[in-house]
Design a protein around this motif. Structure first.
Motif, PDB file in Angstrom:
ATOM      1  N   UNK A  95     -24.310  49.318  11.311  1.00  0.00           N
ATOM      2  CA  UNK A  95     -23.638  50.256  12.215  1.00  0.00           C
ATOM      3  C   UNK A  95     -22.186  49.868  12.473  1.00  0.00           C
ATOM      4  N   UNK A  96     -21.801  48.650  12.079  1.00  0.00           N
ATOM      5  CA  UNK A  96     -20.427  48.189  12.277  1.00  0.00           C
ATOM      6  C   UNK A  96     -19.567  48.568  11.087  1.00  0.00           C
ATOM      7  N   UNK A  97     -18.353  49.001  11.361  1.00  0.00           N
ATOM      8  CA  UNK A  97     -17.404  49.213  10.268  1.00  0.00           C
ATOM      9  C   UNK A  97     -16.959  47.855   9.732  1.00  0.00           C
ATOM     10  N   UNK A  98     -16.347  47.873   8.561  1.00  0.00           N
ATOM     11  CA  UNK A  98     -15.824  46.626   8.000  1.00  0.00           C
ATOM     12  C   UNK A  98     -14.838  45.968   8.965  1.00  0.00           C
ATOM     13  N   UNK A  99     -13.965  46.773   9.571  1.00  0.00           N
ATOM     14  CA  UNK A  99     -12.974  46.194  10.465  1.00  0.00           C
ATOM     15  C   UNK A  99     -13.608  45.633  11.731  1.00  0.00           C
ATOM     16  N   UNK A 100     -14.683  46.247  12.216  1.00  0.00           N
ATOM     17  CA  UNK A 100     -15.378  45.692  13.375  1.00  0.00           C
ATOM     18  C   UNK A 100     -15.999  44.337  13.044  1.00  0.00           C
ATOM     19  N   UNK A 101     -16.468  44.181  11.814  1.00  0.00           N
ATOM     20  CA  UNK A 101     -16.979  42.873  11.393  1.00  0.00           C
ATOM     21  C   UNK A 101     -15.853  41.845  11.432  1.00  0.00           C
ATOM     22  N   UNK A 102     -14.683  42.201  10.925  1.00  0.00           N
ATOM     23  CA  UNK A 102     -13.545  41.283  10.989  1.00  0.00           C
ATOM     24  C   UNK A 102     -13.140  41.006  12.441  1.00  0.00           C
ATOM     25  N   UNK A 103     -13.251  41.993  13.315  1.00  0.00           N
ATOM     26  CA  UNK A 103     -12.940  41.779  14.730  1.00  0.00           C
ATOM     27  C   UNK A 103     -13.858  40.709  15.325  1.00  0.00           C
ATOM     28  N   UNK A 104     -15.165  40.831  15.037  1.00  0.00           N
ATOM     29  CA  UNK A 104     -16.127  39.854  15.551  1.00  0.00           C
ATOM     30  C   UNK A 104     -15.854  38.462  14.978  1.00  0.00           C
ATOM     31  N   UNK A 105     -15.480  38.403  13.708  1.00  0.00           N
ATOM     32  CA  UNK A 105     -15.169  37.116  13.077  1.00  0.00           C
ATOM     33  C   UNK A 105     -13.928  36.501  13.714  1.00  0.00           C
ATOM     34  N   UNK A 106     -12.933  37.323  14.030  1.00  0.00           N
ATOM     35  CA  UNK A 106     -11.720  36.805  14.672  1.00  0.00           C
ATOM     36  C   UNK A 106     -12.068  36.125  15.996  1.00  0.00           C
ATOM     37  N   UNK A 107     -12.965  36.734  16.774  1.00  0.00           N
ATOM     38  CA  UNK A 107     -13.386  36.099  18.026  1.00  0.00           C
ATOM     39  C   UNK A 107     -14.179  34.829  17.738  1.00  0.00           C
ATOM     40  N   UNK A 108     -15.075  34.899  16.747  1.00  0.00           N
ATOM     41  CA  UNK A 108     -15.868  33.722  16.368  1.00  0.00           C
ATOM     42  C   UNK A 108     -14.965  32.553  15.984  1.00  0.00           C
ATOM     43  N   UNK A 109     -13.904  32.833  15.236  1.00  0.00           N
ATOM     44  CA  UNK A 109     -12.982  31.771  14.843  1.00  0.00           C
ATOM     45  C   UNK A 109     -12.243  31.185  16.049  1.00  0.00           C
ATOM     46  N   UNK A 110     -12.002  32.027  17.062  1.00  0.00           N
ATOM     47  CA  UNK A 110     -11.344  31.506  18.267  1.00  0.00           C
ATOM     48  C   UNK A 110     -12.228  30.483  18.977  1.00  0.00           C
TER      49      UNK A 110
END
Length: 283
Positions: A95-110
């Protein structure tokens, strides 16, 4: 009078500070978007733990941690993380777009002390480190490390990522490795198994059906090799037939058996209509 003037100037300064716009970056805004996605779907007691610490069964991880040294070493780049997530078939992930996956990863990396001002996306994910312990992936390696494959080191792998597209589909080859064995499967005498991780994105305005029947690894002598159905303990799912939508791509693994004395030529995806997508694997 002097006290009154001092208080007035202090209040005026506070007023100016309050009126000054807060400067944000695309990266900080992305992390705010990703925080909600991450906390809702990743850091839960049924997934990777409420504190991203992982979930164990006995001494083994059932779900690996998403923070810390082990996580960073297993997932050295943002692209590795994306490929694991995007290959999943769970409804919540699809249900997540590709960019939403990258958004979640950006927070995970933080959470792993990696913050940046720019937007994390498909263009910079392959070169974005997951943290201080990640190190630089060696050419021809595979992450996260497969549990039942014996990888071959020291071979001359192509420089990645490789991006090729036509009017409908974009393919990005993100990892390629060779193995001598996968589980009980032994590579052809004098040959090897070739493991390829890639992403597919629809760039037209309509959905596309994709599947392994259209995929080939071509040797330098023109021999076309079909994907093998070999069981492997690896978090990126083997390529399977599916329909992908614009903005909702997929990542996958394909395994090929490379014969003795054969060299890599190209990675080929033949669409039912139109020109095939060909990625050269030689310099």
């Amino acid at each position: 009078m002097r006290i009154f003037l001092t208080e007035f100037l202090f209040i005026a300064f506070l007023g100016l500070a309050a009126c000054r716009p807060i400067l944000t970056s695309p990266g900080s805004e992305q992390r705010l978007r990703g925080k909600e996605i991450y906390e809702r779907g990743c850091a839960t007691d049924s997934c990777h733990g409420n504190n991203s610490e992982g979930i164990r069964i006995g001494s083994e991880f059932r779900d690996w941690p998403l923070v810390g040294k082990v996580f960073q070493q297993r997932n050295p780049t943002a692209q590795v993380i994306f490929d694991v997530v995007r290959s999943g078939g769970e409804k919540s992930l699809r249900a997540l777009t590709d960019q939403q996956v990258y958004d979640a990863i950006a927070y995970e990396l933080s959470l792993n002390d990696k913050e940046f001002d720019n937007l994390l996306d498909s263009q910079n994910a392959p070169v974005t480190s997951s943290g201080e312990a990640a190190g630089k992936p060696e050419s021809g390696s595979l992450f996260p490390p497969p549990g039942n494959a014996r990888l071959i080191a020291g071979w001359h792998a192509p420089t990645l990522p490789i991006n090729v597209e036509n009017t409908d589909l974009r393919i990005r080859l993100t990892q390629i490795a060779k193995a001598s064995t996968i589980g009980q499967n032994i590579a052809p005498t004098g040959g090897s198994f070739v493991l390829v991780v890639f992403t597919l994105e629809v760039i037209s305005d309509h959905p596309l059906e994709v599947g392994p029947q259209h995929l080939r690894l071509v040797t330098d002598e023109g021999r076309e090799l079909e994907p093998k159905e070999i069981g492997i303990n690896y978090p990126v799912a083997r390529f399977y037939q599916q329909v992908i939508q614009p903005d909702y791509g997929t990542s996958a693994l394909a395994i090929f058996a490379l014969p003795e004395s054969a060299n890599l030529g190209c990675f080929k995806y033949a669409l039912p209509i139109g020109q095939p997508i060909i990625m050269k694997l030689t310099s």
